[in-house]
Design an enzyme around this catalytic site. Structure first.
Site, PDB file in Angstrom:
ATOM      1  N   ASP A  86       0.868  -1.181   0.000  1.00 32.88           N
ATOM      2  CA  ASP A  86       0.000   0.000   0.000  1.00 32.88           C
ATOM      3  C   ASP A  86       0.901   1.225   0.000  1.00 32.88           C
ATOM      4  OD1 ASP A  86      -0.157   1.117   3.097  1.00 32.88           O
ATOM      5  OD2 ASP A  86       0.023  -1.066   3.036  1.00 32.88           O
ATOM      6  N   GLU A 177      -7.908   5.070  12.039  1.00 34.49           N
ATOM      7  CA  GLU A 177      -6.821   4.830  12.980  1.00 34.49           C
ATOM      8  C   GLU A 177      -6.924   5.671  14.242  1.00 34.49           C
ATOM      9  OE1 GLU A 177      -3.021   5.223  11.006  1.00 34.49           O
ATOM     10  OE2 GLU A 177      -3.893   4.647   9.081  1.00 34.49           O
TER      11      GLU A 177
END
Length: 281
Positions: A86, A177
Protein backbone atom coordinates in the site's frame (compact mmCIF):
# COMPACT_ATOMS: atom_id res chain seq x y z
CA UNK A 1 43.40 5.80 71.90
CA UNK A 2 40.09 4.02 71.13
CA UNK A 3 40.21 0.45 69.93
CA UNK A 4 38.02 -0.55 66.99
CA UNK A 5 35.25 -3.01 67.70
CA UNK A 6 36.39 -5.85 65.45
CA UNK A 7 33.11 -7.74 65.92
CA UNK A 8 31.04 -4.77 64.69
CA UNK A 9 33.39 -4.19 61.75
CA UNK A 10 33.22 -7.87 60.76
CA UNK A 11 29.42 -7.82 61.04
CA UNK A 12 29.19 -4.78 58.74
CA UNK A 13 31.42 -6.45 56.17
CA UNK A 14 29.27 -9.59 56.19
CA UNK A 15 26.09 -7.57 55.78
CA UNK A 16 27.59 -5.56 52.94
CA UNK A 17 28.79 -8.75 51.23
CA UNK A 18 25.38 -10.36 51.65
CA UNK A 19 23.65 -7.29 50.19
CA UNK A 20 25.94 -7.39 47.16
CA UNK A 21 25.31 -11.05 46.37
CA UNK A 22 21.56 -10.75 45.52
CA UNK A 23 22.26 -7.75 43.28
CA UNK A 24 24.94 -9.72 41.45
CA UNK A 25 22.65 -12.72 41.10
CA UNK A 26 19.93 -10.53 39.63
CA UNK A 27 22.37 -9.05 37.12
CA UNK A 28 23.58 -12.53 36.15
CA UNK A 29 19.99 -13.72 35.80
CA UNK A 30 18.99 -10.77 33.60
CA UNK A 31 22.11 -11.16 31.47
CA UNK A 32 21.49 -14.89 31.12
CA UNK A 33 17.86 -14.34 30.18
CA UNK A 34 18.74 -11.73 27.55
CA UNK A 35 21.42 -14.01 26.16
CA UNK A 36 18.89 -16.83 25.96
CA UNK A 37 16.41 -14.59 24.12
CA UNK A 38 19.07 -13.42 21.65
CA UNK A 39 20.26 -16.96 20.99
CA UNK A 40 16.68 -18.19 20.60
CA UNK A 41 15.85 -15.45 18.11
CA UNK A 42 19.09 -16.11 16.29
CA UNK A 43 18.23 -19.78 15.98
CA UNK A 44 14.64 -19.04 14.95
CA UNK A 45 15.74 -16.63 12.20
CA UNK A 46 18.99 -18.47 11.38
CA UNK A 47 18.21 -19.00 7.70
CA UNK A 48 17.14 -15.37 7.27
CA UNK A 49 20.18 -14.00 9.06
CA UNK A 50 22.46 -16.16 6.93
CA UNK A 51 20.75 -14.84 3.84
CA UNK A 52 21.12 -11.20 4.80
CA UNK A 53 24.56 -11.32 6.38
CA UNK A 54 26.14 -13.66 3.87
CA UNK A 55 24.45 -13.16 0.54
CA UNK A 56 22.90 -9.69 0.36
CA UNK A 57 24.80 -7.41 -1.99
CA UNK A 58 22.92 -4.29 -0.85
CA UNK A 59 23.43 -4.94 2.87
CA UNK A 60 24.62 -1.77 4.61
CA UNK A 61 24.78 -0.16 8.02
CA UNK A 62 21.26 1.23 7.67
CA UNK A 63 19.73 -2.20 7.16
CA UNK A 64 17.74 -3.45 10.13
CA UNK A 65 18.73 -7.08 9.77
CA UNK A 66 16.44 -8.33 12.55
CA UNK A 67 13.41 -6.57 11.07
CA UNK A 68 14.15 -7.78 7.56
CA UNK A 69 14.81 -11.32 8.77
CA UNK A 70 11.44 -11.35 10.51
CA UNK A 71 9.71 -10.04 7.37
CA UNK A 72 11.37 -12.75 5.31
CA UNK A 73 10.16 -15.33 7.84
CA UNK A 74 6.60 -14.03 7.50
CA UNK A 75 6.69 -14.37 3.73
CA UNK A 76 8.21 -17.84 3.96
CA UNK A 77 5.39 -18.95 6.26
CA UNK A 78 2.75 -17.38 3.98
CA UNK A 79 3.47 -19.62 1.01
CA UNK A 80 0.43 -19.78 -1.26
CA UNK A 81 -0.93 -16.45 -0.04
CA UNK A 82 -0.68 -13.25 -2.08
CA UNK A 83 1.69 -10.40 -1.21
CA UNK A 84 1.07 -6.74 -2.03
CA UNK A 85 1.77 -3.14 -1.06
CA UNK A 86 0.00 0.00 0.00
CA UNK A 87 1.38 3.39 -0.99
CA UNK A 88 0.75 7.10 -0.69
CA UNK A 89 2.53 10.38 -1.40
CA UNK A 90 4.97 9.46 1.40
CA UNK A 91 6.66 7.01 -0.97
CA UNK A 92 7.48 9.85 -3.38
CA UNK A 93 7.41 9.28 -7.14
CA UNK A 94 7.32 5.54 -7.66
CA UNK A 95 8.95 3.97 -10.72
CA UNK A 96 6.19 1.46 -11.26
CA UNK A 97 7.85 -0.59 -13.98
CA UNK A 98 10.43 -1.74 -11.38
CA UNK A 99 7.87 -2.73 -8.73
CA UNK A 100 7.67 -6.47 -9.19
CA UNK A 101 9.08 -8.57 -6.35
CA UNK A 102 10.54 -8.48 -2.85
CA UNK A 103 14.00 -10.01 -2.52
CA UNK A 104 13.70 -11.10 -6.17
CA UNK A 105 11.67 -14.02 -4.88
CA UNK A 106 8.22 -12.93 -3.69
CA UNK A 107 6.04 -11.45 -6.45
CA UNK A 108 3.85 -8.42 -5.71
CA UNK A 109 0.37 -8.86 -7.16
CA UNK A 110 -1.65 -5.97 -5.76
CA UNK A 111 -1.43 -2.48 -4.31
CA UNK A 112 -3.72 -0.23 -2.29
CA UNK A 113 -3.29 3.45 -3.18
CA UNK A 114 -4.27 6.27 -0.84
CA UNK A 115 -6.80 8.43 -2.65
CA UNK A 116 -8.24 10.94 -0.19
CA UNK A 117 -7.82 12.33 3.31
CA UNK A 118 -10.74 13.74 5.28
CA UNK A 119 -13.28 15.88 3.49
CA UNK A 120 -10.96 18.12 1.46
CA UNK A 121 -7.63 16.56 0.48
CA UNK A 122 -6.61 14.32 -2.41
CA UNK A 123 -3.30 12.48 -2.04
CA UNK A 124 -0.71 14.32 -4.13
CA UNK A 125 0.47 11.13 -5.84
CA UNK A 126 -2.90 9.40 -6.22
CA UNK A 127 -3.44 9.93 -9.93
CA UNK A 128 0.13 8.94 -10.78
CA UNK A 129 0.03 5.86 -8.54
CA UNK A 130 -3.44 4.83 -9.70
CA UNK A 131 -2.41 4.85 -13.36
CA UNK A 132 1.06 3.45 -12.68
CA UNK A 133 -0.28 0.42 -10.82
CA UNK A 134 -2.66 -0.34 -13.70
CA UNK A 135 0.10 0.00 -16.32
CA UNK A 136 2.25 -2.31 -14.21
CA UNK A 137 -0.54 -4.92 -14.36
CA UNK A 138 -1.06 -4.97 -10.60
CA UNK A 139 -4.47 -5.46 -9.03
CA UNK A 140 -5.19 -2.06 -7.52
CA UNK A 141 -7.44 -0.70 -4.80
CA UNK A 142 -8.03 2.78 -3.35
CA UNK A 143 -8.36 3.79 0.28
CA UNK A 144 -9.63 6.82 2.18
CA UNK A 145 -7.96 8.10 5.36
CA UNK A 146 -10.86 8.94 7.69
CA UNK A 147 -10.72 11.98 9.95
CA UNK A 148 -13.03 11.31 12.93
CA UNK A 149 -13.93 14.95 13.59
CA UNK A 150 -15.05 15.77 10.04
CA UNK A 151 -18.39 15.15 8.34
CA UNK A 152 -18.54 11.53 7.18
CA UNK A 153 -20.75 12.13 4.14
CA UNK A 154 -18.51 14.94 2.88
CA UNK A 155 -15.57 12.55 3.21
CA UNK A 156 -17.46 9.89 1.25
CA UNK A 157 -18.34 12.41 -1.46
CA UNK A 158 -14.69 13.37 -1.92
CA UNK A 159 -13.66 9.73 -2.26
CA UNK A 160 -16.45 8.99 -4.76
CA UNK A 161 -15.55 12.08 -6.79
CA UNK A 162 -11.87 11.11 -6.85
CA UNK A 163 -11.90 7.34 -7.40
CA UNK A 164 -13.31 5.69 -10.51
CA UNK A 165 -13.27 1.96 -9.93
CA UNK A 166 -13.13 -0.36 -12.91
CA UNK A 167 -13.63 -4.06 -13.42
CA UNK A 168 -10.82 -5.95 -11.70
CA UNK A 169 -10.15 -3.30 -9.05
CA UNK A 170 -10.32 -4.15 -5.35
CA UNK A 171 -13.21 -2.91 -3.18
CA UNK A 172 -12.82 0.57 -1.64
CA UNK A 173 -11.15 0.77 1.77
CA UNK A 174 -11.93 2.92 4.80
CA UNK A 175 -8.80 3.61 6.85
CA UNK A 176 -9.65 4.45 10.47
CA UNK A 177 -6.82 4.83 12.98
CA UNK A 178 -7.65 7.75 15.28
CA UNK A 179 -10.15 8.25 18.10
CA UNK A 180 -12.30 11.40 18.01
CA UNK A 181 -11.47 14.46 20.08
CA UNK A 182 -14.69 16.39 19.54
CA UNK A 183 -17.32 13.63 19.51
CA UNK A 184 -18.27 10.47 21.37
CA UNK A 185 -17.24 6.99 20.31
CA UNK A 186 -20.86 6.26 19.41
CA UNK A 187 -20.98 9.27 17.08
CA UNK A 188 -17.76 8.06 15.48
CA UNK A 189 -19.32 4.68 14.75
CA UNK A 190 -22.39 6.35 13.26
CA UNK A 191 -20.12 8.38 10.99
CA UNK A 192 -18.21 5.29 9.91
CA UNK A 193 -21.47 3.54 9.06
CA UNK A 194 -22.60 6.51 6.99
CA UNK A 195 -19.35 6.56 5.00
CA UNK A 196 -19.46 2.82 4.42
CA UNK A 197 -23.09 2.81 3.28
CA UNK A 198 -22.68 5.82 0.99
CA UNK A 199 -19.62 4.29 -0.70
CA UNK A 200 -21.26 0.86 -1.01
CA UNK A 201 -24.36 2.40 -2.56
CA UNK A 202 -22.26 4.23 -5.16
CA UNK A 203 -19.92 1.41 -6.19
CA UNK A 204 -22.22 -1.54 -5.58
CA UNK A 205 -19.60 -3.35 -3.52
CA UNK A 206 -19.08 -3.53 0.23
CA UNK A 207 -15.96 -1.64 1.42
CA UNK A 208 -13.14 -3.13 3.47
CA UNK A 209 -12.09 -1.55 6.79
CA UNK A 210 -8.40 -0.96 7.57
CA UNK A 211 -7.25 -0.43 11.15
CA UNK A 212 -4.74 -1.53 13.79
CA UNK A 213 -5.26 -4.78 15.67
CA UNK A 214 -5.93 -3.11 19.04
CA UNK A 215 -8.37 -0.62 17.48
CA UNK A 216 -10.09 -3.57 15.79
CA UNK A 217 -10.37 -5.58 19.01
CA UNK A 218 -11.46 -2.66 21.20
CA UNK A 219 -13.89 -0.74 18.98
CA UNK A 220 -14.81 -2.43 15.70
CA UNK A 221 -14.70 -6.22 15.86
CA UNK A 222 -18.17 -6.78 17.27
CA UNK A 223 -20.23 -3.89 15.90
CA UNK A 224 -18.74 -4.06 12.39
CA UNK A 225 -18.60 -7.84 12.12
CA UNK A 226 -20.54 -7.65 8.83
CA UNK A 227 -17.44 -6.13 7.18
CA UNK A 228 -14.12 -7.63 6.15
CA UNK A 229 -10.98 -6.24 7.78
CA UNK A 230 -7.45 -5.34 6.78
CA UNK A 231 -5.39 -5.33 9.99
CA UNK A 232 -2.04 -3.70 10.77
CA UNK A 233 0.23 -5.50 13.25
CA UNK A 234 4.04 -5.27 13.15
CA UNK A 235 4.88 -7.25 16.31
CA UNK A 236 7.86 -9.54 15.80
CA UNK A 237 6.09 -12.49 17.47
CA UNK A 238 3.26 -12.35 14.94
CA UNK A 239 4.32 -14.37 11.92
CA UNK A 240 1.06 -15.64 10.43
CA UNK A 241 -2.20 -14.00 9.41
CA UNK A 242 -5.24 -14.56 11.63
CA UNK A 243 -8.23 -16.43 10.23
CA UNK A 244 -10.62 -13.47 10.57
CA UNK A 245 -8.34 -10.99 8.75
CA UNK A 246 -8.78 -10.47 5.01
CA UNK A 247 -5.44 -8.63 4.69
CA UNK A 248 -2.56 -8.27 7.13
CA UNK A 249 -0.15 -5.33 7.00
CA UNK A 250 2.82 -7.00 8.67
CA UNK A 251 5.50 -4.34 8.15
CA UNK A 252 5.84 -0.65 7.37
CA UNK A 253 9.57 -0.70 6.68
CA UNK A 254 10.16 -2.84 3.61
CA UNK A 255 12.43 -2.00 0.70
CA UNK A 256 10.96 -2.57 -2.74
CA UNK A 257 12.54 -1.99 -6.17
CA UNK A 258 11.31 1.25 -7.77
CA UNK A 259 10.43 2.86 -4.43
CA UNK A 260 12.99 5.10 -2.73
CA UNK A 261 11.32 5.12 0.69
CA UNK A 262 10.23 2.41 3.12
CA UNK A 263 6.86 0.93 2.24
CA UNK A 264 4.08 -1.16 3.82
CA UNK A 265 3.74 -4.80 2.78
CA UNK A 266 0.60 -6.90 3.15
CA UNK A 267 -0.50 -10.52 3.02
CA UNK A 268 -3.88 -11.48 1.52
CA UNK A 269 -5.57 -14.38 3.30
CA UNK A 270 -5.90 -16.51 0.19
CA UNK A 271 -4.38 -17.30 -3.19
CA UNK A 272 -4.38 -15.20 -6.35
CA UNK A 273 -7.58 -16.73 -7.70
CA UNK A 274 -9.40 -15.92 -4.46
CA UNK A 275 -8.06 -12.35 -4.57
CA UNK A 276 -9.38 -11.90 -8.11
CA UNK A 277 -12.73 -13.25 -6.95
CA UNK A 278 -13.29 -10.31 -4.55
CA UNK A 279 -12.53 -7.64 -7.18
CA UNK A 280 -15.16 -5.37 -8.72
CA UNK A 281 -17.14 -7.01 -11.55
Amino acid sequence: MKRKNTRTTYSRKVKKKNSILPAQLIRYFVFGFLLFVVLSLGYHYRSSFAYYLGFKSHFNKETNVFSEARNLKVMEKSEGKVIGLDVSEYQGKIRWSYVDTIEEKYPLHYVFVRATVGKDRVDHQFKRNWLGAKENKMIRGAYHYYRPNENSLEQAELFIKTVKLKKGDLPPVLDIEKLPKEQSLERLKIGLRRWLKAVELHYGVRPIIYTGEKYYDDFLKEEFSDYLFWIANYNFYREEIQDDWLFWQFTEKAKVPGIDYKVDVNIYNGDLQQLQYITVE
